[in-house]
Design a protein around this motif. Sequence first.
Motif, PDB file in Angstrom:
ATOM      1  N   SER A   1       1.950   1.473   5.847  1.00 45.00           N
ATOM      2  CA  SER A   1       2.290   1.910   4.494  1.00 45.00           C
ATOM      3  C   SER A   1       1.011   2.059   3.673  1.00 45.00           C
ATOM      4  N   GLY A   2       0.016   2.690   4.296  1.00 42.93           N
ATOM      5  CA  GLY A   2      -1.281   2.890   3.640  1.00 42.93           C
ATOM      6  C   GLY A   2      -1.170   3.617   2.314  1.00 42.93           C
ATOM      7  N   HIS A   3      -0.244   4.598   2.276  1.00 40.52           N
ATOM      8  CA  HIS A   3      -0.117   5.371   1.050  1.00 40.52           C
ATOM      9  C   HIS A   3       0.356   4.504  -0.106  1.00 40.52           C
ATOM     10  N   ALA A   4       1.363   3.664   0.188  1.00 38.47           N
ATOM     11  CA  ALA A   4       1.894   2.805  -0.874  1.00 38.47           C
ATOM     12  C   ALA A   4       0.803   1.864  -1.382  1.00 38.47           C
ATOM     13  N   LEU A   5       0.040   1.309  -0.453  1.00 32.92           N
ATOM     14  CA  LEU A   5      -1.035   0.393  -0.862  1.00 32.92           C
ATOM     15  C   LEU A   5      -2.085   1.110  -1.701  1.00 32.92           C
ATOM     16  N   ALA A   6      -2.382   2.354  -1.320  1.00 33.39           N
ATOM     17  CA  ALA A   6      -3.356   3.119  -2.099  1.00 33.39           C
ATOM     18  C   ALA A   6      -2.847   3.340  -3.512  1.00 33.39           C
TER      19      ALA A   6
ATOM     20  N   SER B   1     -10.283   7.322   0.779  1.00 32.90           N
ATOM     21  CA  SER B   1     -10.097   6.438   1.927  1.00 32.90           C
ATOM     22  C   SER B   1      -8.793   6.650   2.673  1.00 32.90           C
ATOM     23  N   VAL B   2      -7.761   7.157   1.968  1.00 32.02           N
ATOM     24  CA  VAL B   2      -6.421   7.124   2.549  1.00 32.02           C
ATOM     25  C   VAL B   2      -6.394   7.710   3.961  1.00 32.02           C
ATOM     26  N   ARG B   3      -6.849   8.964   4.062  1.00 31.21           N
ATOM     27  CA  ARG B   3      -6.757   9.586   5.370  1.00 31.21           C
ATOM     28  C   ARG B   3      -7.824   9.050   6.314  1.00 31.21           C
ATOM     29  N   TYR B   4      -8.969   8.709   5.739  1.00 32.69           N
ATOM     30  CA  TYR B   4     -10.050   8.193   6.566  1.00 32.69           C
ATOM     31  C   TYR B   4      -9.601   6.950   7.325  1.00 32.69           C
ATOM     32  N   LEU B   5      -8.883   6.057   6.620  1.00 34.13           N
ATOM     33  CA  LEU B   5      -8.399   4.838   7.261  1.00 34.13           C
ATOM     34  C   LEU B   5      -7.375   5.155   8.346  1.00 34.13           C
ATOM     35  N   GLU B   6      -6.525   6.162   8.071  1.00 32.59           N
ATOM     36  CA  GLU B   6      -5.530   6.553   9.075  1.00 32.59           C
ATOM     37  C   GLU B   6      -6.221   7.010  10.346  1.00 32.59           C
ATOM     38  N   ILE B   7      -7.248   7.842  10.168  1.00 36.33           N
ATOM     39  CA  ILE B   7      -7.945   8.367  11.338  1.00 36.33           C
ATOM     40  C   ILE B   7      -8.623   7.234  12.107  1.00 36.33           C
ATOM     41  N   GLU B   8      -9.235   6.326  11.373  1.00 38.85           N
ATOM     42  CA  GLU B   8      -9.946   5.240  12.033  1.00 38.85           C
ATOM     43  C   GLU B   8      -9.004   4.141  12.519  1.00 38.85           C
ATOM     44  N   GLY B   9      -7.772   4.173  12.057  1.00 41.36           N
ATOM     45  CA  GLY B   9      -6.805   3.162  12.469  1.00 41.36           C
ATOM     46  C   GLY B   9      -7.116   1.770  11.934  1.00 41.36           C
ATOM     47  N   ALA B  10      -7.729   1.703  10.756  1.00 40.58           N
ATOM     48  CA  ALA B  10      -8.077   0.398  10.188  1.00 40.58           C
ATOM     49  C   ALA B  10      -6.961  -0.072   9.271  1.00 40.58           C
TER      50      ALA B  10
ATOM     51  N   TYR C   1      -8.638  -3.747   3.233  1.00 33.75           N
ATOM     52  CA  TYR C   1      -9.630  -2.777   2.764  1.00 33.75           C
ATOM     53  C   TYR C   1      -9.546  -2.592   1.250  1.00 33.75           C
ATOM     54  N   TYR C   2      -8.322  -2.307   0.768  1.00 34.88           N
ATOM     55  CA  TYR C   2      -8.181  -2.076  -0.666  1.00 34.88           C
ATOM     56  C   TYR C   2      -8.440  -3.361  -1.453  1.00 34.88           C
ATOM     57  N   PHE C   3      -8.030  -4.475  -0.864  1.00 34.68           N
ATOM     58  CA  PHE C   3      -8.311  -5.759  -1.512  1.00 34.68           C
ATOM     59  C   PHE C   3      -9.825  -5.935  -1.706  1.00 34.68           C
ATOM     60  N   LEU C   4     -10.573  -5.637  -0.669  1.00 31.30           N
ATOM     61  CA  LEU C   4     -12.019  -5.806  -0.754  1.00 31.30           C
ATOM     62  C   LEU C   4     -12.667  -4.816  -1.728  1.00 31.30           C
ATOM     63  N   ILE C   5     -12.116  -3.611  -1.769  1.00 26.87           N
ATOM     64  CA  ILE C   5     -12.624  -2.635  -2.752  1.00 26.87           C
ATOM     65  C   ILE C   5     -12.450  -3.205  -4.161  1.00 26.87           C
TER      66      ILE C   5
ATOM     67  N   VAL D   1      -2.226  -6.655  -4.118  1.00 24.29           N
ATOM     68  CA  VAL D   1      -2.402  -5.774  -2.971  1.00 24.29           C
ATOM     69  C   VAL D   1      -2.275  -6.557  -1.673  1.00 24.29           C
ATOM     70  N   LEU D   2      -2.865  -7.773  -1.653  1.00 23.45           N
ATOM     71  CA  LEU D   2      -2.781  -8.606  -0.445  1.00 23.45           C
ATOM     72  C   LEU D   2      -1.335  -8.967  -0.130  1.00 23.45           C
ATOM     73  N   ILE D   3      -0.598  -9.344  -1.205  1.00 26.91           N
ATOM     74  CA  ILE D   3       0.799  -9.730  -1.013  1.00 26.91           C
ATOM     75  C   ILE D   3       1.614  -8.529  -0.550  1.00 26.91           C
ATOM     76  N   ALA D   4       1.363  -7.395  -1.203  1.00 33.04           N
ATOM     77  CA  ALA D   4       2.113  -6.186  -0.846  1.00 33.04           C
ATOM     78  C   ALA D   4       1.857  -5.811   0.601  1.00 33.04           C
ATOM     79  N   ASP D   5       0.649  -6.047   1.056  1.00 36.42           N
ATOM     80  CA  ASP D   5       0.308  -5.717   2.437  1.00 36.42           C
ATOM     81  C   ASP D   5       1.185  -6.495   3.409  1.00 36.42           C
ATOM     82  N   VAL D   6       1.472  -7.756   3.043  1.00 36.78           N
ATOM     83  CA  VAL D   6       2.309  -8.588   3.908  1.00 36.78           C
ATOM     84  C   VAL D   6       3.767  -8.172   3.810  1.00 36.78           C
ATOM     85  N   LEU D   7       4.206  -7.881   2.569  1.00 33.65           N
ATOM     86  CA  LEU D   7       5.623  -7.617   2.354  1.00 33.65           C
ATOM     87  C   LEU D   7       6.044  -6.235   2.815  1.00 33.65           C
TER      88      LEU D   7
END
Lengths: 662, 491
Positions: free
Chosen positions: B37-42, B94-103, B108-112, B26-32
């Motif tokens: 691309s929150g949806h893809a990460l989710a 979390s998906v939409r919640y993160l979008e709204i909060e702009g985080a 986030y997903y890595f830590l989960i 997930v961490l690597i994908a976040d960089v690449l």
Amino acid sequence: MLLLIPLLPLVGFLLNASFGRRVSKPAAGAIACGAMIASFLVSLVSVFRLIALPADARAIAQQVFTWISSGDLAVAFTLRLDPLSAVMILVVTGIGSLIHIYSTAYMHEERDAEYARYFSYLNLFAAFMLVLVLGSNFLVLFVGWEGVGLCSYLLIGFWYEKKSASDAGKKAFIVNRIGDFGFILGVLLAFVHFGTLDFQEIARSSAALGPEAAFGTMSLITLLLFVGATGKSAQIPLYVWLPDAMEGPTPVSALIHAATMVTAGVYMIGRNAVLFSHAPQTLTIIAVVGVATALLAGTIGLVQNDIKRVLAYSTVSQLGYMFLAMGVGAYAAGIFHLYTHAFFKALLFLGSGAVIHALAGEQDLRRMGGLKKDLPITYWTFLIGALAISGVPLLSGFFSKDEILYRTYASGHTLLWIVGLLTSLLTAIYMFRIVFLAFHGHRAEPFADAQDRHARPPQSGSHEAAHAAHLHDAPPAMAIALVVLAVGSVAAGYVGLPQALGGSNRFEKFLEPSFTAADVRSTPDVPDDGAATEGLELGLMAVSTLVAVGGIGLAFFFFLANPRASDRVASQFPGLHRVLMHKYYVDEIYDAAIVQPIRIVSEDGLWKGLDVRVIDGAVNDVAGTVGGASALLRRLQTGSVRAYAASLFLGVVLILGYYLWR
Amino acid sequence: MPAGVSLRDFYYLLPELVLTGGALLVLIADVLLPRRSGHALAWITLLVLAATLASLGTFSGTHEVAHGLIAVDEFALFFKVVFLVSAAVTVLMSVRYLEIEGASPGEYYFLILCATLGMMILAGGIDLITIFIGLETMAVSFYILVGFIKPNQKSNEAAVKYFLLGAFSLGILLYGMSLLYGLSGTTNLRVMAPVFFGPETRHDPRLILAVMLVVAGVGFKIAAVPFHMWAPDVYEGAPTPVTAFLSVGSKAASFAMILRIFLEGLPAMVHDWQILFEALAIVTMTVGNLAALTQTNLKRMLAYSSIAHAGYILIGLVAGTPRGVSAMLIYLFIYTFMQLGAFTVIVLMRRRDVVGDELKDFSGLHFRHPYAAFAMLLFMLSLGGIPPTAGFMGKFWLFSAAIDAHYYWLAVIGVLNSAVSLYYYIRLVVFMYLKKDATGSEPSTTPALTVALAIAVVATIYIGIYPRVLFEIAEASARTLGVVGITAALP
């Protein structure tokens, strides 16, 4: 087959809950009524099949699935139809259908969505009530028990715009929590003591144990269960919610708070008759509480001015009679009264609903009068109901009430019998007080005046205008329900005609298998049906007939022939009158002794003391002016975290202290 | 490869390895992946969780791996399923919640996933070292997650509080653990247990001190009164999906740890810790429920409600019987779904300009969104223990286990408390159904939230109506804990 009986109203609920807001009122009403009537027909067929069985094998069980299974212990979701539940499902679906039909007219001024919401709750209630009476073990019964409670709160608070309505719902809820607290403990204790929750098996095990001489586990179980019954069936000390529950729509009062749900406690005791028979201490308590409630509610009913409140106290009082019957071991008589009461009390409520409907929301007896002329159907049917509940011979209430009084006397409880008789007198007086004040005499003031002050929120203006000209009697849908119930109030008693009057008390014989354990016969001692007891029974009947007629006579004297006399009596005993008007100040006492202390502890003690809530406002205010980080630091330094850490440390010290002290 | 650790050990750690690899992925994908691309990460996170869940099924039976550091048994399996399912539902929330909060979603997903990994290690840990590592992996992830919404003051403050108090309580726990090690000469719970059975050691005051400190340390983790003060503030301040995960996953993991430490490691001291937990259970239930009565913020109310639920669950531990332990597992499983469901509805209410976690936001919800209101009604009834919902079954089993073990008063207090608790649960129902208020927040759904809600609703109803399968599995799982040995040790 059995499953269909609660399933049909459930389907009705689901349909109206999902699509109700999108269909017209007639469609929503038709769905709800159709579901109830279909359920009634299925019930009829089931009961006929039950009767076709030989008398000692009358039970049909349907195991839906195994609910819990753990080691040697299994609880199944099983429905079971026996004579007792047969009576109950016919009452629930039969009278339920009539009240549904009545409601289509009574609620027609509601908006579409509200109308559908009302009927969906009503259907859901019926489904839970049927589960309650068909369940073959405590767990299934409890599903229904809590379900009907929930629907009841929702329906009491149906007119949520009225603060009194939502307060009443809240009160019913809280009071029932106390009752359910006892009930669930009773169930848990029974579960551990008998190793099962099945009614049949509990009956068998308790029958094998023999009656408890002293107060033992079975007495404790039954007493806890009875605490649950006092909550649901509005007995001392938990009756206070029922009069307030009259804030709900009148058909709801008729169905839930008179005919069905409030009798669940009586039913529950009847269902466990064998268990209760083996706890004589509890039975005595039940009899005393029942008769005391009957008397207390009867006296309060005498002076109330809200027509529905008089009926509510009357219900509490009649439920007291049923508990008296249970307490003296006359289970069949108690259920018989439950059954006849369902007819005439539903009739009386629906009649009062027709009056309220005609008067655009007026409920005060003092502002009624002379309605006989304008509302003939309502008047005659209401009169039949009043005669039946007063115990006038040849109507249903006479047979059932008399059976209870006779059994009480015959079992040697002379004092309870006298109090019961006194209550019977009160019943006749307060019922005919309604009849004379509302339907006879003259109107105290023009109704148009009353409408302005008392119109229910949903009532439309055009309706009010119509009233000024003249009053409408019940529309067809309401009239049908009234007439059918009136016929029932007259005829329903004949299935239980006592031997003294040439009948054979078939009702009691039909029910008998439900009150005995399969292998041990331990019904309470009933006097031999010899000529002597028949003479006694006839004698007692004559006494109660005199009492009923005397009560009606007194009501006639005080409230119609000589209205000033009642005021004079009231002014001669001002203290007593005030106490009765304020319902013995029980609400005030409960408020001061229980409600306020709890409120103070929870709001002032816990909220301000334990829940420090530092994260709230302060941060927002400060963060607005000062920079975020400094505000955060300041908050942290003002001690909240240190306080929390201190509490952590205090916990450790407490534990340490415990060991040192030990 | 260190001596004594074989390939076999890695085989049994497959789920943990899959999860670790997935977290890194997930961490690597976040960089690449391109930004936003929150949806893809989710999706990747969900796939990782699914793969971990699938890998749980590759072996069965009871094993001890890596020199007795970790147990792989049905007990651990039961909890691992709970963690993975609740992590998955949290991701959906979390998906939409993160979008709204702009985080930023990657970390986030890595830590989960890291938190989930910590929980899984905790559930299998039968050695104080493993337990400590699992606990810290979980806790550190949560410290960051709680403060994840960086511009939000409440969130930051909650994180700092959680971190400071967490560190403080961890110190207490570690002190207790070090005493246990010092007295027994081992960190392995199963080796430790017989050492303490001697009449000399059993009454050693140092051992009693150790038990006490451990009780206090774990009491913080499950937010038992008086170690609960952090919970309302943290629950209210944290991002709602994190609150949900914290109140469910972290709590379940801590209970797994408690069961391991006390039933596997300290059966000799049963009379000492039983009475402590009895007192904790009573105080926790009562304070939790009474404090919840007056809350107007829903997250805060659910925080106190979750404190109270920890009290109920402790009843099973006090009973100490196999039935009590299985009741705890059953309750935790049921609690997971009803609590996650309730939080999902709160997330549903979150819109760009509305937080939607105040009681008044829910007023008249029935008229605006009947399905959301009905789902919430169901969760409230279940939390309050009304049949035919799952919560009733759970409570019924817990309380009957207490009566069965002759803890009558505990059952009475439990029933009384659940009667009180219904008041504040039903108050929300009243707001939703019996108040019509245009000011309430308008809920908006996404497919992910609908799925999360559907899972919770179906589980809450299904277990309420047909709890049999869960009961059987929970009993089998409880049996692998060696509970039978405990009851034998009781007089």
